[in-house]
Write a protein that holds these residues in place. Structure first.
Motif, mmCIF file in Angstrom:
data_model
loop_
_atom_site.group_PDB
_atom_site.id
_atom_site.type_symbol
_atom_site.label_atom_id
_atom_site.label_comp_id
_atom_site.label_asym_id
_atom_site.label_seq_id
_atom_site.Cartn_x
_atom_site.Cartn_y
_atom_site.Cartn_z
ATOM 1 N N MET A 18 62.913 43.603 40.556
ATOM 2 C CA MET A 18 62.925 43.581 41.984
ATOM 3 C C MET A 18 61.797 44.475 42.477
ATOM 4 O O MET A 18 61.553 45.535 41.917
ATOM 5 C CB MET A 18 64.267 44.100 42.505
ATOM 6 N N GLU A 19 61.106 44.031 43.519
ATOM 7 C CA GLU A 19 60.045 44.817 44.121
ATOM 8 C C GLU A 19 60.312 44.946 45.619
ATOM 9 O O GLU A 19 60.759 43.998 46.257
ATOM 10 C CB GLU A 19 58.694 44.145 43.915
ATOM 11 N N VAL A 20 60.027 46.124 46.148
ATOM 12 C CA VAL A 20 60.164 46.380 47.579
ATOM 13 C C VAL A 20 58.818 46.875 48.073
ATOM 14 O O VAL A 20 58.221 47.767 47.471
ATOM 15 C CB VAL A 20 61.255 47.436 47.863
ATOM 16 N N ALA A 21 58.330 46.290 49.168
ATOM 17 C CA ALA A 21 57.041 46.694 49.727
ATOM 18 C C ALA A 21 57.163 46.789 51.243
ATOM 19 O O ALA A 21 57.758 45.926 51.886
ATOM 20 C CB ALA A 21 55.959 45.687 49.356
ATOM 21 N N GLY A 22 56.588 47.849 51.805
ATOM 22 C CA GLY A 22 56.589 48.032 53.252
ATOM 23 C C GLY A 22 55.259 47.637 53.862
ATOM 24 O O GLY A 22 54.223 47.672 53.194
ATOM 25 N N ASN A 23 55.287 47.253 55.154
ATOM 26 C CA ASN A 23 54.033 46.891 55.817
ATOM 27 C C ASN A 23 53.134 48.102 56.020
ATOM 28 O O ASN A 23 51.991 47.964 56.413
ATOM 29 C CB ASN A 23 54.284 46.157 57.138
ATOM 30 N N ASP A 24 53.646 49.303 55.732
ATOM 31 C CA ASP A 24 52.840 50.516 55.799
ATOM 32 C C ASP A 24 52.150 50.808 54.476
ATOM 33 O O ASP A 24 51.502 51.823 54.303
ATOM 34 C CB ASP A 24 53.711 51.705 56.202
ATOM 35 N N GLY A 25 52.318 49.908 53.482
ATOM 36 C CA GLY A 25 51.717 50.098 52.169
ATOM 37 C C GLY A 25 52.613 50.819 51.185
ATOM 38 O O GLY A 25 52.284 50.925 50.013
ATOM 39 N N GLY A 26 53.752 51.313 51.660
ATOM 40 C CA GLY A 26 54.668 52.036 50.786
ATOM 41 C C GLY A 26 55.441 51.109 49.867
ATOM 42 O O GLY A 26 55.727 49.967 50.217
ATOM 43 N N THR A 27 55.741 51.593 48.679
ATOM 44 C CA THR A 27 56.539 50.840 47.719
ATOM 45 C C THR A 27 57.605 51.773 47.148
ATOM 46 O O THR A 27 57.419 52.342 46.072
ATOM 47 C CB THR A 27 55.676 50.259 46.583
ATOM 48 N N PRO A 28 58.715 51.949 47.887
ATOM 49 C CA PRO A 28 59.750 52.866 47.403
ATOM 50 C C PRO A 28 60.348 52.383 46.090
ATOM 51 O O PRO A 28 60.593 51.195 45.909
ATOM 52 C CB PRO A 28 60.799 52.856 48.516
ATOM 53 N N GLY A 29 60.553 53.306 45.181
ATOM 54 C CA GLY A 29 61.149 52.984 43.890
ATOM 55 C C GLY A 29 62.662 53.018 43.984
ATOM 56 O O GLY A 29 63.231 53.359 45.018
ATOM 57 N N PHE B 69 68.944 49.953 39.652
ATOM 58 C CA PHE B 69 70.137 49.124 39.779
ATOM 59 C C PHE B 69 71.336 49.846 39.181
ATOM 60 O O PHE B 69 71.183 50.676 38.279
ATOM 61 C CB PHE B 69 69.958 47.809 39.012
ATOM 62 N N ASP B 70 72.530 49.449 39.632
ATOM 63 C CA ASP B 70 73.737 49.924 38.974
ATOM 64 C C ASP B 70 73.867 49.195 37.628
ATOM 65 O O ASP B 70 73.076 48.301 37.322
ATOM 66 C CB ASP B 70 74.969 49.719 39.854
ATOM 67 N N ASP B 71 74.858 49.575 36.811
ATOM 68 C CA ASP B 71 75.007 48.988 35.480
ATOM 69 C C ASP B 71 75.237 47.484 35.518
ATOM 70 O O ASP B 71 74.803 46.760 34.621
ATOM 71 C CB ASP B 71 76.146 49.661 34.713
ATOM 72 N N ALA B 72 75.904 46.983 36.564
ATOM 73 C CA ALA B 72 76.161 45.538 36.681
ATOM 74 C C ALA B 72 74.954 44.791 37.236
ATOM 75 O O ALA B 72 74.963 43.568 37.295
ATOM 76 C CB ALA B 72 77.371 45.303 37.575
ATOM 77 N N ARG B 73 73.923 45.533 37.652
ATOM 78 C CA ARG B 73 72.702 44.968 38.249
ATOM 79 C C ARG B 73 73.001 44.138 39.500
ATOM 80 O O ARG B 73 72.396 43.116 39.750
ATOM 81 C CB ARG B 73 71.908 44.170 37.222
ATOM 82 N N THR B 74 73.993 44.602 40.286
ATOM 83 C CA THR B 74 74.348 43.912 41.521
ATOM 84 C C THR B 74 73.994 44.716 42.765
ATOM 85 O O THR B 74 74.033 44.188 43.869
ATOM 86 C CB THR B 74 75.853 43.604 41.566
ATOM 87 N N LYS B 75 73.655 45.998 42.586
ATOM 88 C CA LYS B 75 73.333 46.853 43.726
ATOM 89 C C LYS B 75 72.133 47.720 43.376
ATOM 90 O O LYS B 75 72.121 48.405 42.350
ATOM 91 C CB LYS B 75 74.524 47.751 44.074
ATOM 92 N N GLY B 76 71.121 47.672 44.244
ATOM 93 C CA GLY B 76 69.943 48.511 44.057
ATOM 94 C C GLY B 76 69.993 49.696 45.008
ATOM 95 O O GLY B 76 70.453 49.578 46.132
ATOM 96 N N THR B 77 69.533 50.842 44.544
ATOM 97 C CA THR B 77 69.501 52.057 45.358
ATOM 98 C C THR B 77 68.093 52.624 45.344
ATOM 99 O O THR B 77 67.490 52.773 44.282
ATOM 100 C CB THR B 77 70.488 53.104 44.796
ATOM 101 N N SER B 78 67.578 52.929 46.524
ATOM 102 C CA SER B 78 66.234 53.476 46.649
ATOM 103 C C SER B 78 66.198 54.942 46.248
ATOM 104 O O SER B 78 67.154 55.679 46.463
ATOM 105 C CB SER B 78 65.764 53.324 48.100
#
Length: 66
Positions: free
Chosen positions: A1-12, A15-24
């Motif tokens: 999964m990749e997250v990108a902001g229009n400000d150029g930021g890419t917060p890391g 995932f949880d162990d079940a890979r159903t929830k991502g946390t920044s």
């Protein structure tokens, strides 16, 4: 999964162990549009987006006593 902001930021994040929830790992920036892209096995890449709210106005110091 990749997250990108229009400000150029890419917060890391992770995932949880079940890979159903991502946390920044970072707090998203106010007033920024983010796009999330995830590769789904057998179904290709899916995208979604969200916009963080901008502050209502300037804030300087503590609120005055009531």
């Amino acid at each position: 999964m990749e997250v990108a902001g229009n400000d150029g930021g890419t917060p890391g994040g992770s995932f949880d162990d079940a890979r159903t929830k991502g946390t920044s790992d970072q707090t998203p920036c106010s007033g920024t549009k983010y796009t999330v892209a995830a590769e789904v096995r057998g179904a290709g890449t899916h995208t979604a987006g969200f916009v963080t709210r901008a502050p209502a106005g300037p804030s300087w110091g503590p609120s005055p006593p009531r």
